[in-house]
Design an enzyme around this catalytic site. Structure first.
Site, PDB file in Angstrom:
ATOM      1  N   ARG A 278      56.259  37.174  46.496  1.00 60.90           N
ATOM      2  CA  ARG A 278      55.226  37.731  45.609  1.00 60.90           C
ATOM      3  C   ARG A 278      53.871  37.074  45.891  1.00 60.90           C
ATOM      4  NH1 ARG A 278      58.561  41.135  44.939  1.00 60.90           N
ATOM      5  NH2 ARG A 278      59.682  41.622  43.029  1.00 60.90           N
TER       6      ARG A 278
ATOM      7  N   GLN B 171      39.302  31.880  38.057  1.00 57.61           N
ATOM      8  CA  GLN B 171      39.020  30.481  38.413  1.00 57.61           C
ATOM      9  C   GLN B 171      37.597  30.068  38.042  1.00 57.61           C
ATOM     10  OE1 GLN B 171      40.743  29.836  42.694  1.00 57.61           O
ATOM     11  NE2 GLN B 171      40.521  31.997  42.313  1.00 57.61           N
TER      12      GLN B 171
ATOM     13  N   GLU C 179      41.006  31.566  50.240  1.00 61.51           N
ATOM     14  CA  GLU C 179      40.648  32.947  50.620  1.00 61.51           C
ATOM     15  C   GLU C 179      40.077  33.043  52.042  1.00 61.51           C
ATOM     16  OE1 GLU C 179      37.336  34.732  48.493  1.00 61.51           O
ATOM     17  OE2 GLU C 179      36.536  32.770  48.006  1.00 61.51           O
TER      18      GLU C 179
ATOM     19  N   ARG D 144      62.260  32.126  44.017  1.00 58.34           N
ATOM     20  CA  ARG D 144      61.357  32.946  44.815  1.00 58.34           C
ATOM     21  C   ARG D 144      60.245  32.131  45.465  1.00 58.34           C
ATOM     22  NH1 ARG D 144      60.252  38.019  41.023  1.00 58.34           N
ATOM     23  NH2 ARG D 144      61.673  39.446  42.046  1.00 58.34           N
TER      24      ARG D 144
ATOM     25  N   ASP E  64      33.382  25.823  44.503  1.00 60.68           N
ATOM     26  CA  ASP E  64      34.047  25.571  45.793  1.00 60.68           C
ATOM     27  C   ASP E  64      33.993  24.119  46.266  1.00 60.68           C
ATOM     28  OD1 ASP E  64      34.425  28.255  45.812  1.00 60.68           O
ATOM     29  OD2 ASP E  64      32.989  28.710  47.399  1.00 60.68           O
TER      30      ASP E  64
ATOM     31  N   ARG F 111      22.854  36.877  42.662  1.00 61.43           N
ATOM     32  CA  ARG F 111      22.715  36.608  44.089  1.00 61.43           C
ATOM     33  C   ARG F 111      21.468  37.390  44.502  1.00 61.43           C
ATOM     34  NH1 ARG F 111      27.149  33.656  45.513  1.00 61.43           N
ATOM     35  NH2 ARG F 111      29.133  34.241  44.600  1.00 61.43           N
TER      36      ARG F 111
END
Ligand code: F6P
Length: 442
Positions: free
Chosen positions: A287, A295, A259, A191, A156, A78
């Site tokens: 959890r 990823q 995210e 769960r 993405d 970057r």
């Protein structure tokens, strides 16, 4: 530099993406095939700025053995410094030392924006270099423009111009494997798990992984959970969904969270926030699994190798045209066709989504991502319901049958699942016929 030969450079920039190697390999080998000189620029714009050993002439073998490797073998970085004109001047100088005036850039929107600015600044960068006596007037005349072709490298899938961007398919495979694994432990304990996936300003990975794993809920930045005035809050709605799922026999509940997910007011919805809401309202343990850079890593999928190879080849062909494109282009795969669009247009359309999100115009954000995404969102809404809609008494009911014939193929279960749920949700009966036509005859 070989006299009168066309010279191209190729670099990868920004976050790495599986499939970048296939693209670099295709650019290098196609360029050599067309008798051009091709240079690998290591470590993205940082290498371009540093020059020297970072800019290396490639031969056929330079890209051997990288097709199956994850990440990018030529390095990436970057490089916010590339926004600075002085840095771009150094970069132009370094390219001209090798006679390079054609550039293939593989990266996300930030990297492609850098390429666009580099292209538009090129003439003035060269005149400054002439003034500073770093290059001759003849060199400046010989290389009046920098041709740019971009390939979108980003897991993405957040840049306009390609149905899928390089690395997205592989990332979906990583998520799929992880969620399938989590599902079995969630099932055992009855769960709820929150799985956080990448995608800061883009919900593509989250949305698609919800669809392909049959998860129970999804949070994406483009479409925050709706909050009807006076109606239940999204927290209540989510908890009802989980509770009703349990009642209907669902043992495992998976929530996928991008995210960059937010609520309607633009406030981040973090995994911790969702966990807290669920635990306090449902009185059960929840959890969190944050998949993170898993990823992005690992060997590229078949599709990523295939698409990146085709696009890398197309980019090399385009940039070696006579005359080369005078305006920067992006090459992408749309509807299974290789398509070129102006980089400018791609960037404007890409930033329209971020702009809509920042203005909380979520309807426009979804539309700007393309119809396809909205459609997927609606299909998910239909499929994740714990129970179907109650049938309408006045409605016609049909009896449908579902049959699989011929050789089995992976994906048949997925298709059958959707067909059954859509039929039942619309008030029809659906009957499964076992063992194909034999079963039907018997
Ligand atoms: O752009 C790809 C991406 O993986 C995003 O999904 C994520 O937000 C970001 O890069 C992470 O960047 P870094 O690897 O620099 O932490």
């Amino acid at each position: 530099m070989t006299k009168n030969k066309k010279c191209i450079g190729v670099l990868t920039s920004g976050g790495d993406a599986p499939g970048m190697n296939a693209a670099v390999r295709a650019v290098v080998r196609s360029a050599i095939h067309y008798h051009a000189d091709v240079y690998i620029i290591r470590e993205g714009y940082k290498g371009l700025m540093a020059g020297g050993e970072y800019i290396v002439k490639a031969n056929w073998d330079s890209v051997s053995g990288i097709l199956d490797k994850g990440g990018t073998s030529i390095g990436t970085a970057r490089c916010p410094e590339f926004k600075n004109e002085e840095t771009r001047k150094k970069a132009a100088h370094n390219l001209l030392k090798h006679g390079i005036d054609r550039l293939v850039v593989i990266g996300g929107d930030g990297s492609l924006t850098g390429a666009k600015e580099f292209n538009s600044d090129w003439p003035q960068l060269l005149s400054q270099l002439v003034k500073e006596k770093k290059i001759s007037e003849e060199t400046a005349r010989k290389h009046p423009s920098l041709s740019v072709v971009g390939l979108i490298g980003s897991i993405d899938n957040d840049v306009y111009g390609s149905d899928m961007t390089i690395g997205t398919d592989t990332a979906l495979h990583r998520i799929l494997e992880a969620v399938d694994a989590i599902n079995s432990t969630a099932y055992s304990h009855q769960r709820t798990f929150i799985v956080e996936v990448m995608g800061n300003k883009c919900g593509y990975l989250a949305l698609m992984s919800t669809l392909i794993t049959g998860s129970d809920w999804v949070f994406i930045p483009e479409s925050p959970p709706a909050q009807k005035r006076g109606g239940p809050s999204w927290e209540e709605h989510l908890c009802d969904q989980i509770k009703n799922g349990r009642k209907a026999g669902r043992r495992a509940s998976i929530i996928i969270l991008a995210e960059g997910a937010t609520d309607y007011d633009g406030k981040r919805i973090t995994s911790e926030r969702v966990k807290h809401e669920l635990e306090s309202r449902l009185n059960e343990e929840v959890r969190i699994t944050i998949l993170g850079h898993v990823q992005r890593g690992g060997s590229p999928s078949a599709y990523d190798r295939n698409m990146s190879t085709i696009l890398g080849h197309a980019a090399a062909e385009k940039i070696l045209c006579d005359p080369p494109p005078d305006r920067p282009l992006i090459v992408g795969m749309r509807g299974n066709n290789v398509e070129y669009i102006l980089l400018d247009d791609a960037l404007v359309k890409t930033s329209a989504v971020a702009d809509a999100i920042s203005k909380k115009n979520y309807e426009r954000a979804m539309e700007s991502r393309g119809i396809y995404l909205k459609e997927i969102y609606n299909i998910i809404g239909l499929l994740i319901k714990p129970t179907p809609r109650p049938p309408e008494p006045t409605q016609d009911h049909y009896n449908l049958a579902l049959i699989h014939c011929g050789t089995q193929a992976p994906g048949m279960n997925t298709a059958a699942r959707v067909a059954v749920r859509v039929a039942i949700d619309n008030g029809h009966n659906i009957i499964g016929i076992k063992h194909g036509f034999d079963g039907l005859i018997k």
